[in-house]
Motif scaffolding. Structure first.
Motif, PDB file in Angstrom:
ATOM      1  N   TRP A   1       0.824  -1.203   0.000  1.00 23.96           N
ATOM      2  CA  TRP A   1       0.000   0.000   0.000  1.00 23.96           C
ATOM      3  C   TRP A   1       0.865   1.263   0.000  1.00 23.96           C
ATOM      4  N   GLU A   2       2.007   1.200   0.674  1.00 28.07           N
ATOM      5  CA  GLU A   2       2.915   2.347   0.680  1.00 28.07           C
ATOM      6  C   GLU A   2       3.639   2.486  -0.656  1.00 28.07           C
ATOM      7  N   ASN A   3       3.986   1.348  -1.241  1.00 27.58           N
ATOM      8  CA  ASN A   3       4.699   1.345  -2.517  1.00 27.58           C
ATOM      9  C   ASN A   3       4.219   0.154  -3.348  1.00 27.58           C
ATOM     10  N   PRO A   4       3.248   0.359  -4.258  1.00 25.73           N
ATOM     11  CA  PRO A   4       2.692  -0.748  -5.043  1.00 25.73           C
ATOM     12  C   PRO A   4       3.726  -1.550  -5.827  1.00 25.73           C
ATOM     13  N   LYS A   5       4.892  -0.984  -6.071  1.00 23.74           N
ATOM     14  CA  LYS A   5       5.929  -1.740  -6.793  1.00 23.74           C
ATOM     15  C   LYS A   5       6.438  -2.922  -5.973  1.00 23.74           C
ATOM     16  N   LYS A   6       6.093  -2.972  -4.686  1.00 22.97           N
ATOM     17  CA  LYS A   6       6.501  -4.086  -3.834  1.00 22.97           C
ATOM     18  C   LYS A   6       5.437  -5.188  -3.769  1.00 22.97           C
ATOM     19  N   GLU A   7       4.461  -5.142  -4.680  1.00 28.07           N
ATOM     20  CA  GLU A   7       3.348  -6.091  -4.635  1.00 28.07           C
ATOM     21  C   GLU A   7       3.764  -7.544  -4.867  1.00 28.07           C
ATOM     22  N   ASN A   8       4.926  -7.759  -5.506  1.00 26.59           N
ATOM     23  CA  ASN A   8       5.375  -9.137  -5.729  1.00 26.59           C
ATOM     24  C   ASN A   8       5.546  -9.896  -4.415  1.00 26.59           C
ATOM     25  N   ALA A   9       5.893  -9.182  -3.350  1.00 29.38           N
ATOM     26  CA  ALA A   9       6.068  -9.830  -2.048  1.00 29.38           C
ATOM     27  C   ALA A   9       4.741 -10.395  -1.537  1.00 29.38           C
ATOM     28  N   VAL A  10       3.630  -9.751  -1.905  1.00 25.90           N
ATOM     29  CA  VAL A  10       2.307 -10.263  -1.551  1.00 25.90           C
ATOM     30  C   VAL A  10       2.011 -11.515  -2.375  1.00 25.90           C
ATOM     31  N   ALA A  11       2.248 -11.431  -3.682  1.00 22.19           N
ATOM     32  CA  ALA A  11       1.981 -12.572  -4.561  1.00 22.19           C
ATOM     33  C   ALA A  11       2.789 -13.798  -4.159  1.00 22.19           C
ATOM     34  N   ASP A  12       4.014 -13.585  -3.706  1.00 23.01           N
ATOM     35  CA  ASP A  12       4.889 -14.704  -3.363  1.00 23.01           C
ATOM     36  C   ASP A  12       4.394 -15.508  -2.166  1.00 23.01           C
ATOM     37  N   LEU A  13       3.482 -14.951  -1.380  1.00 22.85           N
ATOM     38  CA  LEU A  13       2.950 -15.672  -0.218  1.00 22.85           C
ATOM     39  C   LEU A  13       1.856 -16.668  -0.607  1.00 22.85           C
ATOM     40  N   TRP A  14       1.369 -16.574  -1.852  1.00 26.12           N
ATOM     41  CA  TRP A  14       0.256 -17.411  -2.293  1.00 26.12           C
ATOM     42  C   TRP A  14       0.748 -18.553  -3.186  1.00 26.12           C
ATOM     43  N   GLU A  15       0.302 -19.761  -2.859  1.00 21.81           N
ATOM     44  CA  GLU A  15       0.672 -20.956  -3.621  1.00 21.81           C
ATOM     45  C   GLU A  15      -0.431 -21.280  -4.617  1.00 21.81           C
ATOM     46  N   GLU A  16      -0.056 -21.464  -5.882  1.00 29.17           N
ATOM     47  CA  GLU A  16      -1.041 -21.779  -6.907  1.00 29.17           C
ATOM     48  C   GLU A  16      -1.442 -23.246  -6.809  1.00 29.17           C
ATOM     49  N   ILE A  17      -2.747 -23.496  -6.682  1.00 29.13           N
ATOM     50  CA  ILE A  17      -3.278 -24.859  -6.665  1.00 29.13           C
ATOM     51  C   ILE A  17      -3.567 -25.315  -8.083  1.00 29.13           C
ATOM     52  N   ILE A  18      -4.358 -24.548  -8.800  1.00 33.59           N
ATOM     53  CA  ILE A  18      -4.562 -24.657 -10.242  1.00 33.59           C
ATOM     54  C   ILE A  18      -4.727 -23.233 -10.742  1.00 33.59           C
ATOM     55  N   PRO A  19      -4.680 -22.997 -12.061  1.00 32.51           N
ATOM     56  CA  PRO A  19      -4.894 -21.630 -12.544  1.00 32.51           C
ATOM     57  C   PRO A  19      -6.203 -21.054 -12.008  1.00 32.51           C
ATOM     58  N   GLY A  20      -6.090 -19.876 -11.408  1.00 33.74           N
ATOM     59  CA  GLY A  20      -7.269 -19.228 -10.862  1.00 33.74           C
ATOM     60  C   GLY A  20      -7.603 -19.608  -9.443  1.00 33.74           C
ATOM     61  N   VAL A  21      -6.730 -20.410  -8.791  1.00 35.68           N
ATOM     62  CA  VAL A  21      -6.969 -20.833  -7.405  1.00 35.68           C
ATOM     63  C   VAL A  21      -5.646 -20.779  -6.643  1.00 35.68           C
ATOM     64  N   TYR A  22      -5.617 -20.044  -5.520  1.00 33.33           N
ATOM     65  CA  TYR A  22      -4.392 -19.860  -4.736  1.00 33.33           C
ATOM     66  C   TYR A  22      -4.690 -20.024  -3.248  1.00 33.33           C
TER      67      TYR A  22
ATOM     68  N   HIS B   1     -10.065 -17.655  -5.235  1.00 33.06           N
ATOM     69  CA  HIS B   1     -10.248 -18.204  -6.584  1.00 33.06           C
ATOM     70  C   HIS B   1     -11.258 -17.382  -7.366  1.00 33.06           C
ATOM     71  N   THR B   2     -11.187 -17.488  -8.682  1.00 35.88           N
ATOM     72  CA  THR B   2     -12.186 -16.844  -9.513  1.00 35.88           C
ATOM     73  C   THR B   2     -13.518 -17.559  -9.285  1.00 35.88           C
ATOM     74  N   GLY B   3     -14.610 -16.797  -9.333  1.00 39.62           N
ATOM     75  CA  GLY B   3     -15.902 -17.387  -9.044  1.00 39.62           C
ATOM     76  C   GLY B   3     -16.319 -18.453 -10.031  1.00 39.62           C
ATOM     77  N   ASN B   4     -15.768 -18.404 -11.256  1.00 40.38           N
ATOM     78  CA  ASN B   4     -16.204 -19.357 -12.272  1.00 40.38           C
ATOM     79  C   ASN B   4     -15.466 -20.697 -12.228  1.00 40.38           C
ATOM     80  N   VAL B   5     -14.624 -20.917 -11.231  1.00 39.27           N
ATOM     81  CA  VAL B   5     -13.976 -22.220 -11.076  1.00 39.27           C
ATOM     82  C   VAL B   5     -14.938 -23.154 -10.348  1.00 39.27           C
ATOM     83  N   PRO B   6     -15.381 -24.244 -10.973  1.00 39.18           N
ATOM     84  CA  PRO B   6     -16.291 -25.165 -10.289  1.00 39.18           C
ATOM     85  C   PRO B   6     -15.609 -25.795  -9.068  1.00 39.18           C
ATOM     86  N   HIS B   7     -16.338 -25.885  -7.970  1.00 39.65           N
ATOM     87  CA  HIS B   7     -15.778 -26.483  -6.765  1.00 39.65           C
ATOM     88  C   HIS B   7     -16.896 -27.134  -5.965  1.00 39.65           C
ATOM     89  N   ALA B   8     -16.514 -28.105  -5.135  1.00 41.47           N
ATOM     90  CA  ALA B   8     -17.477 -28.859  -4.339  1.00 41.47           C
ATOM     91  C   ALA B   8     -16.842 -29.247  -3.015  1.00 41.47           C
TER      92      ALA B   8
END
Length: 320
Positions: A77-98, A247-254
């Motif tokens: 929020w202080e410096n948006p160029k540091k946003e990669n550090a936020v992304a790096d905390l999330w593990e991709e399960i499948i495309p569109g799901v973290y 996740h994106t809302g259009n990913v089917p899940h159960a």
């Protein structure tokens, strides 16, 4: 903390006779009338309840969240160029799901105690009835009938949506333009009550599903299947205490049947004005793919755009 002028609101709210579960499931007009006609009374009751318990209640705030996530979010929020550090905390399960740690494990007990106090308040709350009625859940967003209107909770809820979920969704899922509006509810899975949920998609651009079980609250079953529309494969995951899946809302899940114990989750959505969501499948969103930075490759959206709060007012349309 404000106090209401209606000092009798708490007693009056507790004396209300709630609509029956059957009437709610049938969406009878009398149910909506009950919640709408008593909206101001219930809001006043939550105000009085919070004031009366101010010396013993937790005031939920960002310190309840995972320290690494909180630090990365604040720096972005202080410096948006540091946003990669936020992304790096999330593990991709499948495309569109973290998935990532969202709540601080050491603070979850305090938050759960607060939520249990809201349940014990005896103030009427409306259970979610979307695909099915989850009788032990509660609506969280002011656009919903019978929502959890405790002032300090609402401040916390809006912080989660504005400072955390929206920029994370924009970063990982490319939801910019379809995320002005918010929605939220809690759910509880129990073998004897509400135990599963069949395959479905959400009426959202992005869904954030956060487990709030304590580390010693074990359960079996209740696995969540995510369907990869590109490969046709199903990936199964299990919620861990304090962890979130976005996740994106259009990913089917159960959700598989829970066979023992209990699972407690907060579920929050983002979508556009008048409930608009991207159409045409996952390609309508951005995609973080397997890039090293995980950041959505969108030429028209800058980091500064992602780390901003929409100026448009909130509407009053709720999915259910």
């Amino acid at each position: 903390m404000k106090t209401t002028t209606n000092k009798n609101a708490l007693a009056e709210a507790r004396a209300l006779t709630l609509p029956t579960r059957e009437a709610s499931l049938r969406r009878e007009p009398s149910v909506s009338h009950f919640w709408n006609s008593n909206r101001k009374l219930l809001e006043d009751a939550w105000d009085v309840w919070e004031f009366e318990n101010k010396d013993s209640l937790l005031v939920p705030d960002e310190t309840l969240l995972d320290p690494k996530l909180r630090k990365a979010i604040n720096e972005a929020w202080e410096n948006p160029k540091k946003e990669n550090a936020v992304a790096d905390l999330w593990e991709e399960i499948i495309p569109g799901v973290y998935s990532a740690q969202f709540f601080d494990i050491d603070r979850l007990a305090e938050f759960r105690k607060y939520l249990e106090a809201t349940v014990n308040s005896e103030i009427p709350r409306r259970a979610p009835y979307g695909i099915q009625l989850n009788r032990y859940g509660v609506m969280l967003d002011p656009r919903s009938e019978g929502y959890l209107a405790a002032p300090s909770f609402q401040t916390f809820y809006n912080k989660i949506m504005d400072r955390y979920m929206r920029p994370i969704a924009r970063l990982l899922l490319g939801t910019y333009g379809y995320d002005n509006q918010t929605f939220g509810f809690s759910i509880q899975y129990n073998p004897d009550k509400d135990k599963d949920l069949h395959a479905h998609t959400d009426a959202s651009a992005a869904t954030l599903n956060i487990n709030i079980n304590l580390p010693d609250e074990e359960f079996t079953g209740s696995e969540v299947d995510f369907h990869n529309r590109t490969t046709g494969k199903v990936v199964q995951t299990i919620f861990e205490p304090g962890k979130a899946i976005i996740h994106t809302g259009n990913v089917p899940h159960a959700t598989h049947p829970i066979t023992s114990g209990q699972r407690n989750n907060l579920v929050v959505w983002l979508y556009g004005d008048r409930m608009q969501i991207p159409r045409g499948g996952a390609s309508s969103y951005g995609s973080a793919g397997n890039s090293e930075s995980k950041v959505v490759a969108t030429q028209s959206i800058s980091a500064r755009d992602r780390w901003s709060i929409p100026e448009a007012p909130k509407d009053t349309i709720a999915p259910f």
